[in-house]
Design an enzyme around this catalytic site. Sequence first.
Site, short mmCIF file in Angstrom:
data_model
loop_
_atom_site.label_atom_id
_atom_site.label_comp_id
_atom_site.label_asym_id
_atom_site.label_seq_id
_atom_site.Cartn_x
_atom_site.Cartn_y
_atom_site.Cartn_z
N SER A 155 0.82 -1.21 0.00
CA SER A 155 0.00 0.00 0.00
C SER A 155 0.86 1.27 0.00
O SER A 155 0.72 2.12 -0.86
CB SER A 155 -0.93 0.01 1.21
OG SER A 155 -1.65 1.23 1.29
N GLN A 156 1.77 1.38 0.96
CA GLN A 156 2.62 2.56 1.03
C GLN A 156 3.77 2.48 0.03
O GLN A 156 4.13 3.47 -0.60
CB GLN A 156 3.18 2.74 2.44
CG GLN A 156 2.15 3.17 3.48
CD GLN A 156 1.66 4.59 3.28
OE1 GLN A 156 2.34 5.43 2.70
NE2 GLN A 156 0.45 4.86 3.75
N SER B 215 4.62 -8.79 -6.51
CA SER B 215 4.71 -7.36 -6.78
C SER B 215 5.82 -7.00 -7.77
O SER B 215 5.86 -5.87 -8.26
CB SER B 215 4.94 -6.59 -5.47
OG SER B 215 3.83 -6.73 -4.61
N ASP C 56 5.39 -4.62 9.89
CA ASP C 56 6.08 -4.41 11.16
C ASP C 56 6.65 -5.71 11.73
O ASP C 56 7.78 -5.73 12.24
CB ASP C 56 5.13 -3.81 12.19
CG ASP C 56 4.76 -2.37 11.89
OD1 ASP C 56 5.59 -1.66 11.28
OD2 ASP C 56 3.65 -1.95 12.25
N GLU C 57 5.87 -6.79 11.63
CA GLU C 57 6.28 -8.05 12.26
C GLU C 57 7.44 -8.73 11.54
O GLU C 57 8.08 -9.64 12.08
CB GLU C 57 5.09 -9.01 12.35
CG GLU C 57 4.57 -9.53 11.02
CD GLU C 57 3.52 -8.65 10.38
OE1 GLU C 57 2.75 -9.16 9.54
OE2 GLU C 57 3.45 -7.45 10.74
N GLN D 47 10.01 -6.83 9.98
CA GLN D 47 11.13 -5.91 9.81
C GLN D 47 12.38 -6.34 10.56
O GLN D 47 13.49 -6.24 10.03
CB GLN D 47 10.72 -4.49 10.21
CG GLN D 47 9.77 -3.83 9.22
CD GLN D 47 9.51 -2.37 9.54
OE1 GLN D 47 10.22 -1.75 10.33
NE2 GLN D 47 8.48 -1.81 8.91
N HIS E 232 6.66 4.40 10.00
CA HIS E 232 6.00 4.11 11.28
C HIS E 232 7.10 3.92 12.31
O HIS E 232 8.14 3.32 12.01
CB HIS E 232 5.15 2.84 11.13
CG HIS E 232 4.36 2.45 12.33
ND1 HIS E 232 3.92 3.35 13.28
CD2 HIS E 232 3.92 1.23 12.75
CE1 HIS E 232 3.22 2.71 14.21
NE2 HIS E 232 3.23 1.42 13.91
N GLY F 177 -1.93 4.17 1.29
CA GLY F 177 -1.11 4.37 0.12
C GLY F 177 -1.86 4.78 -1.13
O GLY F 177 -1.39 5.63 -1.89
#
Length: 332
Positions: A24-25, A50, A80-81, A83, A105, A131
């Site tokens: 999205s971002q 992607s 996040d999980e 990274q 974030h 995004g």
Amino acid sequence: MIYDNDADLSKLDGKTVAILGFGSQGHAHALNLKDSGVNVVVGLRPDSSSVAKAEAEGLKVVDVAEAASLGDVVMILLPDELQADLWNEQIKDGIAPGNLLMFAHGFAIHFDQIDPGEGVDVAMVAPKGPGHLVRSQFEEGGGVPGLVAVHQDATGAAREMALAYAKGIGCTRGGVIETSFKDEAETDLFGEQAVLCGGATELIIAGFETLVEAGYDPRLAYFECLHEMKLIADLLYEKGISGMEYSISNTAEYGDLTRGTRVIGPESRAAMKQILTEIQSGDFAREFIAENKAGKENFDRLRGQHAKHQIEQVGGELRKGMDWINTEFDKG
């Protein structure tokens, strides 16, 4: 507020910006920067679905480790999980002293998932919108407001580089607020859990179930408790709370002013404070990371429960007849 005139996009001249992730971002950041004349490379797994999407947009795509090595500015836009593990396995070795490591974030830095070490600039640019809106607003000549923060300024140029990045993706068109990784992470999590996602969805489900259990047609319950939420959300977004109340009927406004505090009363406010405490202490972050490391069994169970709820079945059928909205998710 910081606007276009306060940021210098030329600070990114001659630099390569690596965007890690194309969700999205990621897709919005990469494409907006590319359209702003910035040299962009996208880092993805070779087997990611992607890759073809990014290449179709004319973007250079390499694996995550190579992108991290190529980037003078490296923006991590991965879940996040994931990274922390990806940082240790594929990103860290490519980050050289003087590079700018960026996030959208504050989670990974504030909750000690990633230790960038010394000699590296660490900053954040966080658009306050999904995004697809970051992209569409940019294409229309506007911009989604954002937040900027500097966690570590090894070179003395971290702030001006972060602002250049914010300008490149269009945030300075809408206005940027300076903050900290701590404040962004904690307020963002609280907003998601207590109001925007957790609070809103449970309020909608509770209202739907109340009407259905009282014998009303589930389709009416869907329209009253979920479908019309967009109308109210749009009014709130455009006019604020008072403007929304001015725009609805007197009956609706009186009901709002006299009944809303009975639904969101002392118990709800106490629960919000407890949720904030759990975020501030790091308890939520530890719980979330542990849940993912354990295989997401509880997470997936809760997802399944929501997906099977009657409101989703009723809504899926009703939305099939609404050609003006995107029903791709409903069609699988």
